[in-house]
Write a protein that holds these residues in place. Structure first.
Motif, PDB file in Angstrom:
ATOM      1  N   PHE A 222     -15.748  -2.956   3.159  1.00 20.19           N
ATOM      2  CA  PHE A 222     -16.952  -2.671   3.944  1.00 20.19           C
ATOM      3  C   PHE A 222     -17.150  -1.165   3.967  1.00 20.19           C
ATOM      4  O   PHE A 222     -16.272  -0.423   4.394  1.00 20.19           O
ATOM      5  N   ARG A 223     -18.331  -0.727   3.462  1.00 19.94           N
ATOM      6  CA  ARG A 223     -18.623   0.706   3.427  1.00 19.94           C
ATOM      7  C   ARG A 223     -19.708   1.095   4.418  1.00 19.94           C
ATOM      8  O   ARG A 223     -20.003   2.278   4.587  1.00 19.94           O
ATOM      9  N   GLY A 224     -20.358   0.109   5.038  1.00 19.10           N
ATOM     10  CA  GLY A 224     -21.404   0.414   6.008  1.00 19.10           C
ATOM     11  C   GLY A 224     -22.680   0.928   5.365  1.00 19.10           C
ATOM     12  O   GLY A 224     -23.555   1.440   6.060  1.00 19.10           O
ATOM     13  N   ASP A 225     -22.812   0.809   4.040  1.00 14.40           N
ATOM     14  CA  ASP A 225     -24.004   1.336   3.371  1.00 14.40           C
ATOM     15  C   ASP A 225     -24.886   0.219   2.832  1.00 14.40           C
ATOM     16  O   ASP A 225     -25.835   0.457   2.110  1.00 14.40           O
ATOM     17  N   ASN A 226     -24.556  -1.016   3.181  1.00 12.70           N
ATOM     18  CA  ASN A 226     -25.345  -2.168   2.697  1.00 12.70           C
ATOM     19  C   ASN A 226     -25.468  -3.183   3.825  1.00 12.70           C
ATOM     20  O   ASN A 226     -25.084  -4.335   3.697  1.00 12.70           O
ATOM     21  N   GLY A 227     -26.003  -2.721   4.965  1.00  5.31           N
ATOM     22  CA  GLY A 227     -26.146  -3.594   6.125  1.00  5.31           C
ATOM     23  C   GLY A 227     -24.803  -4.125   6.556  1.00  5.31           C
ATOM     24  O   GLY A 227     -23.814  -3.391   6.601  1.00  5.31           O
ATOM     25  N   ASN A 228     -24.777  -5.425   6.855  1.00  5.13           N
ATOM     26  CA  ASN A 228     -23.506  -6.019   7.303  1.00  5.13           C
ATOM     27  C   ASN A 228     -22.763  -6.701   6.151  1.00  5.13           C
ATOM     28  O   ASN A 228     -21.880  -7.519   6.392  1.00  5.13           O
ATOM     29  N   ARG A 229     -23.110  -6.349   4.902  1.00  3.66           N
ATOM     30  CA  ARG A 229     -22.478  -6.992   3.738  1.00  3.66           C
ATOM     31  C   ARG A 229     -21.150  -6.340   3.370  1.00  3.66           C
ATOM     32  O   ARG A 229     -21.002  -5.123   3.472  1.00  3.66           O
ATOM     33  N   VAL A 230     -20.240  -7.160   2.893  1.00  5.93           N
ATOM     34  CA  VAL A 230     -19.001  -6.652   2.304  1.00  5.93           C
ATOM     35  C   VAL A 230     -19.056  -6.887   0.801  1.00  5.93           C
ATOM     36  O   VAL A 230     -19.839  -7.707   0.317  1.00  5.93           O
ATOM     37  N   ALA A 231     -18.222  -6.157   0.055  1.00  2.00           N
ATOM     38  CA  ALA A 231     -18.148  -6.342  -1.396  1.00  2.00           C
ATOM     39  C   ALA A 231     -16.709  -6.657  -1.778  1.00  2.00           C
ATOM     40  O   ALA A 231     -15.777  -6.189  -1.122  1.00  2.00           O
ATOM     41  N   ILE A 232     -16.547  -7.463  -2.830  1.00  2.00           N
ATOM     42  CA  ILE A 232     -15.202  -7.709  -3.362  1.00  2.00           C
ATOM     43  C   ILE A 232     -14.977  -6.702  -4.479  1.00  2.00           C
ATOM     44  O   ILE A 232     -15.710  -6.691  -5.469  1.00  2.00           O
ATOM     45  N   GLU A 233     -13.987  -5.836  -4.304  1.00  7.90           N
ATOM     46  CA  GLU A 233     -13.768  -4.731  -5.244  1.00  7.90           C
ATOM     47  C   GLU A 233     -12.289  -4.635  -5.587  1.00  7.90           C
ATOM     48  O   GLU A 233     -11.442  -4.936  -4.754  1.00  7.90           O
ATOM     49  N   PRO A 234     -11.984  -4.138  -6.796  1.00  7.03           N
ATOM     50  CA  PRO A 234     -10.575  -3.848  -7.099  1.00  7.03           C
ATOM     51  C   PRO A 234     -10.165  -2.543  -6.414  1.00  7.03           C
ATOM     52  O   PRO A 234     -10.830  -1.528  -6.563  1.00  7.03           O
ATOM     53  N   LEU A 235      -9.093  -2.577  -5.638  1.00 10.22           N
ATOM     54  CA  LEU A 235      -8.553  -1.376  -4.992  1.00 10.22           C
ATOM     55  C   LEU A 235      -7.109  -1.198  -5.434  1.00 10.22           C
ATOM     56  O   LEU A 235      -6.446  -2.140  -5.857  1.00 10.22           O
ATOM     57  N   GLN A 236      -6.627   0.034  -5.306  1.00 13.85           N
ATOM     58  CA  GLN A 236      -5.221   0.326  -5.608  1.00 13.85           C
ATOM     59  C   GLN A 236      -4.387   0.135  -4.349  1.00 13.85           C
ATOM     60  O   GLN A 236      -4.759   0.641  -3.280  1.00 13.85           O
ATOM     61  N   LEU A 237      -3.279  -0.581  -4.493  1.00 13.59           N
ATOM     62  CA  LEU A 237      -2.359  -0.791  -3.369  1.00 13.59           C
ATOM     63  C   LEU A 237      -1.002  -0.213  -3.765  1.00 13.59           C
ATOM     64  O   LEU A 237      -0.351  -0.714  -4.694  1.00 13.59           O
ATOM     65  N   ALA A 238      -0.608   0.866  -3.075  1.00 15.43           N
ATOM     66  CA  ALA A 238       0.679   1.516  -3.381  1.00 15.43           C
ATOM     67  C   ALA A 238       1.825   0.609  -2.954  1.00 15.43           C
ATOM     68  O   ALA A 238       1.660  -0.236  -2.069  1.00 15.43           O
ATOM     69  N   PRO A 239       3.002   0.780  -3.558  1.00 14.36           N
ATOM     70  CA  PRO A 239       4.146  -0.081  -3.195  1.00 14.36           C
ATOM     71  C   PRO A 239       4.603   0.184  -1.759  1.00 14.36           C
ATOM     72  O   PRO A 239       4.325   1.242  -1.198  1.00 14.36           O
ATOM     73  N   PRO A 240       5.315  -0.781  -1.178  1.00 11.32           N
ATOM     74  CA  PRO A 240       5.803  -0.595   0.193  1.00 11.32           C
ATOM     75  C   PRO A 240       6.817   0.545   0.278  1.00 11.32           C
ATOM     76  O   PRO A 240       7.698   0.656  -0.566  1.00 11.32           O
ATOM     77  N   LEU A 241       6.668   1.380   1.298  1.00  9.41           N
ATOM     78  CA  LEU A 241       7.655   2.441   1.565  1.00  9.41           C
ATOM     79  C   LEU A 241       8.791   1.860   2.412  1.00  9.41           C
ATOM     80  O   LEU A 241       8.807   0.662   2.710  1.00  9.41           O
ATOM     81  N   ALA A 242       9.691   2.732   2.844  1.00  5.58           N
ATOM     82  CA  ALA A 242      10.849   2.283   3.634  1.00  5.58           C
ATOM     83  C   ALA A 242      10.360   1.506   4.857  1.00  5.58           C
ATOM     84  O   ALA A 242       9.429   1.927   5.548  1.00  5.58           O
ATOM     85  N   GLY A 243      10.974   0.359   5.095  1.00  6.87           N
ATOM     86  CA  GLY A 243      10.637  -0.435   6.277  1.00  6.87           C
ATOM     87  C   GLY A 243       9.358  -1.238   6.136  1.00  6.87           C
ATOM     88  O   GLY A 243       8.905  -1.838   7.113  1.00  6.87           O
ATOM     89  N   GLU A 244       8.762  -1.260   4.944  1.00  8.07           N
ATOM     90  CA  GLU A 244       7.511  -2.001   4.740  1.00  8.07           C
ATOM     91  C   GLU A 244       7.712  -3.134   3.737  1.00  8.07           C
ATOM     92  O   GLU A 244       8.653  -3.108   2.940  1.00  8.07           O
ATOM     93  N   VAL A 245       6.798  -4.090   3.797  1.00  9.73           N
ATOM     94  CA  VAL A 245       6.837  -5.186   2.827  1.00  9.73           C
ATOM     95  C   VAL A 245       5.457  -5.386   2.227  1.00  9.73           C
ATOM     96  O   VAL A 245       4.447  -5.101   2.869  1.00  9.73           O
ATOM     97  N   ARG A 246       5.434  -5.839   0.979  1.00 11.30           N
ATOM     98  CA  ARG A 246       4.168  -6.263   0.370  1.00 11.30           C
ATOM     99  C   ARG A 246       4.097  -7.778   0.420  1.00 11.30           C
ATOM    100  O   ARG A 246       5.100  -8.463   0.173  1.00 11.30           O
ATOM    101  N   ILE A 247       2.925  -8.274   0.768  1.00  8.63           N
ATOM    102  CA  ILE A 247       2.730  -9.718   0.919  1.00  8.63           C
ATOM    103  C   ILE A 247       1.630 -10.169  -0.023  1.00  8.63           C
ATOM    104  O   ILE A 247       0.546  -9.577  -0.049  1.00  8.63           O
ATOM    105  N   ARG A 248       1.906 -11.204  -0.787  1.00  2.00           N
ATOM    106  CA  ARG A 248       0.848 -11.903  -1.539  1.00  2.00           C
ATOM    107  C   ARG A 248       0.160 -12.802  -0.532  1.00  2.00           C
ATOM    108  O   ARG A 248       0.767 -13.756  -0.031  1.00  2.00           O
TER     109      ARG A 248
END
Ligand code: APR
Ligand code: ZN
Length: 370
Positions: A12-38
């Protein structure tokens, strides 16, 4: 060390009314004490709609969603309680785990939380869009193929709980269970009113059934919602409007023991204490827009010895309560399946918000492939 991954996410970028977009984003790996979840399932919740309508401000671009269940697929350094392959429900209140409130079993009252500002405990996020930081809503960003959260915000649950059901435990069902069990402490046989029979209100009705409340009276302005409430176990379903307070009094011999507001409207919040008998409890579960004021009858409240309770995340202690809620579901006593009226793919997310705006269905859940 796992590599960054590219993830389809709801942005959600707030530049297209109340619409959201499905976009590819980069997700960095989990740091100490964090987990990645599918993420395997994520509910489309009313709080996200507040953001899309501009009622609540969040940092942008925002990765939307905060109600998720999935499978741990990478762990950061020092993670002790979770392993790859564990099934988890995500908690959206990432309390510090160290302050006086956290140490006294009130993580919802932690004043150091950064998740309300869409930040992980270290003040950053793992998300980026073409090199620019993106902000996971409530530090979750659940409406995405994968997410990274602190270890303590991913609660391991019994693998027999289906992912769609598990996702709801992370917000709507968890909040409702907590409002009934932790905030209102409803006893078997107490009478209850639920104002608003949407996703949250219907979850409150399910939790009231679990607690053995009777009667359970639903109030809504939408006939279809009243029909669903009856089917889900409300003993009475009343159309909001004239006389509703009197009708509740008639059904309960002078007022209910407890009442829940599950909409987030100042008018229904003002009316809520009128549904309960002297000494009764009125619980605010729905969240209004920022700055809304609620006008209350002071004499009626004081003389009636009534209690108003604000319910933040159902006063949940996720590590304690998520497995309990999962257990109540597995026992058959807590009905969750019937709350899910739509199961869809990520491309259906705008449509799910539109259904919510039109008041159609109870809960849409986005399902992701394994
Ligand atoms: N009186 C009675 N019912 C009403 C009224 C009213 N004046 N106005 C709306 N409703 C009903 C709607 O018909 C709908 O059934 O309230 C319900 C609201 O449900 P949803 O839109 O599905 O919202 P939900 O996801 O349940 O969330 C409710 O809880 O967690 C918060 O942020 C969330 O504030 C939101 C609230
Ligand atoms: Zn929610």
């Amino acid at each position: 060390m796992p590599e960054p991954i590219t993830v389809q996410a709801t942005v959600f970028r707030g530049d297209n009314g109340n619409r959201v977009a499905i976009e590819p984003l980069q997700l960095a790996p989990p740091l100490a004490g964090e987990v990645r979840i599918r993420v395997r399932a994520a509910g489309v919740c009313g709080s996200d709609r507040h953001v899309l309508e501009g009622e609540w401000q969040v940092p942008l671009p925002a990765v939307m969603g905060h109600e998720a269940a999935g499978v741990v697929d990478a762990v950061g350094a020092g993670v002790q309680d979770l392993a790859v392959g564990d099934h988890v429900i995500v908690a959206w209140n990432q309390a510090c785990q160290r302050c006086a409130e956290c140490m006294s079993g009130k993580p919802w009252a932690c004043m150091r939380v950064k998740s309300n500002d869409s930040l992980l405990p270290d003040g950053t996020t793992r998300w980026s869009a073409e090199g620019e930081r993106a902000y996971p809503y409530l530090a979750v960003g659940a409406l995405s193929e994968a997410i990274v959260v602190p270890e303590f915000a991913a609660i391991k649950i019994d693998q027999r709980v289906p992912f769609d059901v598990a996702s709801l435990i992370g917000c709507s069902v968890g909040t409702a269970f907590g409002a009934v069990v932790n905030n209102a402490r409803v006893l078997a046989g107490e009478s209850a009113v639920v104002v608003g029979a949407g996703g949250v209100g219907m979850s409150v009705i399910a939790a009231l059934q679990l607690a053995g409340a009777h009667p359970i009276i639903a109030v809504d302005v939408n006939e279809e919602k009243l029909e669903q409430a009856r089917a889900a176990g409300a003993t009475d379903a009343l159309l909001g409007g004239d006389n509703v307070v009197e009708r509740v009094a008639a059904l309960t011999g002078g007022g209910a023991d407890v009442a829940f507001e599950a909409i987030g409207r100042s008018q229904t919040m003002a009316q809520l204490p009128l549904f309960v008998r002297p000494g009764g409890r009125a619980i605010y579960v729905g969240l209004p827009r920022e700055g809304d004021l609620v006008q209350l009858d002071g004499l009626e409240l004081a003389y009636g010895g009534k209690t108003i309770i604000g319910s933040n995340y159902g006063a949940l202690v996720p590590q304690r309560d998520f497995p309990r809620i999962a257990g109540a579901y597995l026992s058959g006593a807590l009905k969750i399946d019937s709350l899910i009226t739509h199961r869809i793919g990520l491309d259906g997310v705008n449509g799910a918000f539109d259904r919510m705006r039109r008041g159609e269905g109870t809960r849409s859940v986005i399902l992701f492939d394994e």
